[in-house]
Design a protein around this motif. Structure first.
Motif, PDB file in Angstrom:
ATOM      1  N   SER A   1      14.915  58.048  26.764  1.00  0.00           N
ATOM      2  CA  SER A   1      14.581  57.402  25.263  1.00  0.00           C
ATOM      3  C   SER A   1      13.101  58.689  24.548  1.00  0.00           C
ATOM      4  O   SER A   1      12.709  58.175  23.645  1.00  0.00           O
ATOM      5  N   GLU A   2      12.527  59.249  25.506  1.00  0.00           N
ATOM      6  CA  GLU A   2      11.062  60.289  25.468  1.00  0.00           C
ATOM      7  C   GLU A   2      12.233  61.228  25.587  1.00  0.00           C
ATOM      8  O   GLU A   2      13.036  61.750  26.409  1.00  0.00           O
ATOM      9  N   THR A   3      11.110  62.559  24.269  1.00  0.00           N
ATOM     10  CA  THR A   3      11.515  64.046  24.631  1.00  0.00           C
ATOM     11  C   THR A   3      11.519  64.464  25.707  1.00  0.00           C
ATOM     12  O   THR A   3      12.546  65.674  25.969  1.00  0.00           O
ATOM     13  N   ASP A   4      10.863  63.911  26.408  1.00  0.00           N
ATOM     14  CA  ASP A   4      10.162  64.605  27.784  1.00  0.00           C
ATOM     15  C   ASP A   4      11.400  64.680  28.743  1.00  0.00           C
ATOM     16  O   ASP A   4      10.820  64.688  30.520  1.00  0.00           O
ATOM     17  N   GLY A   5      11.893  63.283  28.711  1.00  0.00           N
ATOM     18  CA  GLY A   5      12.587  62.596  29.888  1.00  0.00           C
ATOM     19  C   GLY A   5      13.369  63.572  30.375  1.00  0.00           C
ATOM     20  O   GLY A   5      13.180  62.919  31.568  1.00  0.00           O
TER      21      GLY A   5
ATOM     22  N   ASP B   1      13.043  66.608  31.545  1.00  0.00           N
ATOM     23  CA  ASP B   1      12.498  67.406  32.005  1.00  0.00           C
ATOM     24  C   ASP B   1      11.692  66.514  33.815  1.00  0.00           C
ATOM     25  O   ASP B   1      11.982  67.624  34.523  1.00  0.00           O
ATOM     26  N   THR B   2      11.545  65.350  33.073  1.00  0.00           N
ATOM     27  CA  THR B   2      11.480  64.823  34.162  1.00  0.00           C
ATOM     28  C   THR B   2      12.038  64.863  35.550  1.00  0.00           C
ATOM     29  O   THR B   2      11.474  64.495  36.157  1.00  0.00           O
ATOM     30  N   LEU B   3      13.339  63.977  34.746  1.00  0.00           N
ATOM     31  CA  LEU B   3      14.289  63.912  35.467  1.00  0.00           C
ATOM     32  C   LEU B   3      14.840  64.774  36.504  1.00  0.00           C
ATOM     33  O   LEU B   3      14.780  65.376  37.233  1.00  0.00           O
ATOM     34  N   LEU B   4      14.724  66.363  35.785  1.00  0.00           N
ATOM     35  CA  LEU B   4      15.728  67.227  36.045  1.00  0.00           C
ATOM     36  C   LEU B   4      14.456  67.578  37.348  1.00  0.00           C
ATOM     37  O   LEU B   4      14.994  67.860  38.594  1.00  0.00           O
ATOM     38  N   LYS B   5      13.172  67.411  37.561  1.00  0.00           N
ATOM     39  CA  LYS B   5      12.221  68.337  38.071  1.00  0.00           C
ATOM     40  C   LYS B   5      12.296  67.828  39.148  1.00  0.00           C
ATOM     41  O   LYS B   5      11.874  68.058  41.038  1.00  0.00           O
ATOM     42  N   GLN B   6      12.829  66.504  39.927  1.00  0.00           N
ATOM     43  CA  GLN B   6      13.118  65.603  40.916  1.00  0.00           C
ATOM     44  C   GLN B   6      14.677  65.634  41.556  1.00  0.00           C
ATOM     45  O   GLN B   6      14.944  64.869  42.913  1.00  0.00           O
ATOM     46  N   LEU B   7      15.284  66.209  40.709  1.00  0.00           N
ATOM     47  CA  LEU B   7      17.300  66.517  41.588  1.00  0.00           C
ATOM     48  C   LEU B   7      16.408  67.569  42.961  1.00  0.00           C
ATOM     49  O   LEU B   7      16.022  69.282  42.200  1.00  0.00           O
ATOM     50  N   ASN B   8      16.795  67.761  43.853  1.00  0.00           N
ATOM     51  CA  ASN B   8      16.626  68.750  44.270  1.00  0.00           C
ATOM     52  C   ASN B   8      17.897  69.671  45.107  1.00  0.00           C
ATOM     53  O   ASN B   8      17.244  70.170  46.514  1.00  0.00           O
ATOM     54  N   ALA B   9      18.735  69.347  44.644  1.00  0.00           N
ATOM     55  CA  ALA B   9      20.198  70.455  45.107  1.00  0.00           C
ATOM     56  C   ALA B   9      20.824  69.979  44.160  1.00  0.00           C
ATOM     57  O   ALA B   9      21.037  69.428  42.656  1.00  0.00           O
TER      58      ALA B   9
ATOM     59  N   THR C   1      20.155  62.986  22.371  1.00  0.00           N
ATOM     60  CA  THR C   1      20.357  64.077  22.892  1.00  0.00           C
ATOM     61  C   THR C   1      20.428  64.010  24.248  1.00  0.00           C
ATOM     62  O   THR C   1      19.972  65.586  24.931  1.00  0.00           O
ATOM     63  N   SER C   2      19.421  63.241  24.659  1.00  0.00           N
ATOM     64  CA  SER C   2      18.949  63.516  26.502  1.00  0.00           C
ATOM     65  C   SER C   2      20.466  63.376  26.970  1.00  0.00           C
ATOM     66  O   SER C   2      20.429  64.710  28.489  1.00  0.00           O
ATOM     67  N   PRO C   3      21.186  63.507  27.039  1.00  0.00           N
ATOM     68  CA  PRO C   3      22.799  63.891  28.063  1.00  0.00           C
ATOM     69  C   PRO C   3      23.284  65.179  27.093  1.00  0.00           C
ATOM     70  O   PRO C   3      23.792  65.715  28.002  1.00  0.00           O
ATOM     71  N   PHE C   4      23.228  65.806  26.478  1.00  0.00           N
ATOM     72  CA  PHE C   4      22.752  66.770  25.775  1.00  0.00           C
ATOM     73  C   PHE C   4      22.311  68.110  26.299  1.00  0.00           C
ATOM     74  O   PHE C   4      22.835  69.053  27.213  1.00  0.00           O
ATOM     75  N   ARG C   5      20.647  67.678  26.599  1.00  0.00           N
ATOM     76  CA  ARG C   5      20.076  68.592  26.874  1.00  0.00           C
ATOM     77  C   ARG C   5      20.496  68.674  28.678  1.00  0.00           C
ATOM     78  O   ARG C   5      19.802  69.499  29.332  1.00  0.00           O
ATOM     79  N   LEU C   6      20.643  67.231  28.834  1.00  0.00           N
ATOM     80  CA  LEU C   6      20.806  67.313  30.290  1.00  0.00           C
ATOM     81  C   LEU C   6      21.504  67.646  31.101  1.00  0.00           C
ATOM     82  O   LEU C   6      21.618  69.113  31.788  1.00  0.00           O
ATOM     83  N   LEU C   7      22.791  67.836  29.886  1.00  0.00           N
ATOM     84  CA  LEU C   7      23.832  68.149  30.757  1.00  0.00           C
ATOM     85  C   LEU C   7      23.972  70.229  30.493  1.00  0.00           C
ATOM     86  O   LEU C   7      24.813  70.530  31.433  1.00  0.00           O
ATOM     87  N   GLN C   8      23.025  70.731  29.500  1.00  0.00           N
ATOM     88  CA  GLN C   8      22.652  71.607  29.540  1.00  0.00           C
ATOM     89  C   GLN C   8      22.845  72.468  30.932  1.00  0.00           C
ATOM     90  O   GLN C   8      23.042  73.905  30.989  1.00  0.00           O
TER      91      GLN C   8
END
Length: 242
Positions: A63-67, A69-77, A111-118
């Motif tokens: 629910s935060e604008t940097d959420g 990016d925080t999530l993507l950095k934790q995906l190691n595959a 916004t978050s699902p849009f940016r995450l899936l991008q």
């Protein structure tokens, strides 16, 4: 072995989807925001039952604008599939909805699902395969008084699914949504038992959905058996609205 990200995996529907997908052989990234204990408990239980698969918890406030990016950095595959099950609901008169609630709800559910899936769709396009499922709502199709904001963002998710599916289908990627009706989850705790009984009376099947029923539908849409189902918003509501 498929690697699937489930956002909101600590919730009732997210965890039900996780159990169903794990049973089908997937390794999972289990996202949570605050419910670390629930996510860790789920990961441990799945690891004990499916020892050849990997279950890793990842944390982010979507629910935060940097959420994202925080999530993507934790995906190691690379991710083979995404189940976006994060959500919230605010019951209030339209004119009384607070600005902070508006911003956080739009961020979390649009916004978050849009940016995450991008970001996550790029390797799927390269590999010519991938599956995406969003957990929408019956109110994204029908609309609900006192849940105008929730109805709006869920309707937006439905349109997003249809549009994205058309764009990525040539790359072998499917994008669908499930639109549950009333489900027996903690979100129902905001209603009185009397209100819940009134809802049950409106539903032709006479009961709420179990989270496991929604999870099974998600699992099907993520499976090879659903390879030609694309751009669909599939209701699961006991004939409440059809």
């Amino acid at each position: 072995m498929k690697k699937i990200l489930i956002t909101g995996a600590s919730g009732a529907i997210g965890s039900a989807a996780a159990r169903s997908l794990a049973h089908s052989g997937a390794s999972l990234f289990l996202h949570y925001y605050e419910a670390e204990a629930a996510a860790q408990k789920l990961a441990v239980a799945l690891s004990k039952k499916y020892m050849k698969q990997e279950f890793r918890c990842v944390q982010a406030d979507l629910s935060e604008t940097d959420g994202t990016d925080t999530l993507l950095k934790q995906l190691n595959a690379p991710i083979d599939g995404v189940v976006y099950a994060s959500g919230n609901s605010d019951i209030n008169l339209f004119q009384d909805v607070k600005e902070e609630t508006i911003q956080k709800t739009i961020q979390l559910q649009m916004t978050s699902p849009f940016r995450l899936l991008q970001q996550l769709v790029q390797p799927m396009i390269h590999e010519k395969t991938g599956k995406i499922v969003l957990v929408s709502s019956i109110w994204g199709l029908e609309g609900a008084a006192t849940e105008v904001l929730y109805s709006m963002v869920k309707g937006g998710q439905n349109a997003f699914v249809k549009a994205l599916a058309k764009e990525v289908a040539p790359s072998g990627i499917t994008v669908n949504a499930v639109a549950p009706g009333a489900v027996d989850t903690p979100m129902m705790n905001k209603f009185s038992q009397e209100d819940i009984e009134l809802v049950k009376e409106e539903i032709p099947m006479g009961r709420l959905a179990a989270p496991e029923e929604v999870g099974a539908l998600i699992n099907f849409l993520m499976s090879p058996s659903a390879s030609y189902i694309n751009g669909q918003v599939i209701s699961i509501n006991g004939a409440w609205h059809c």
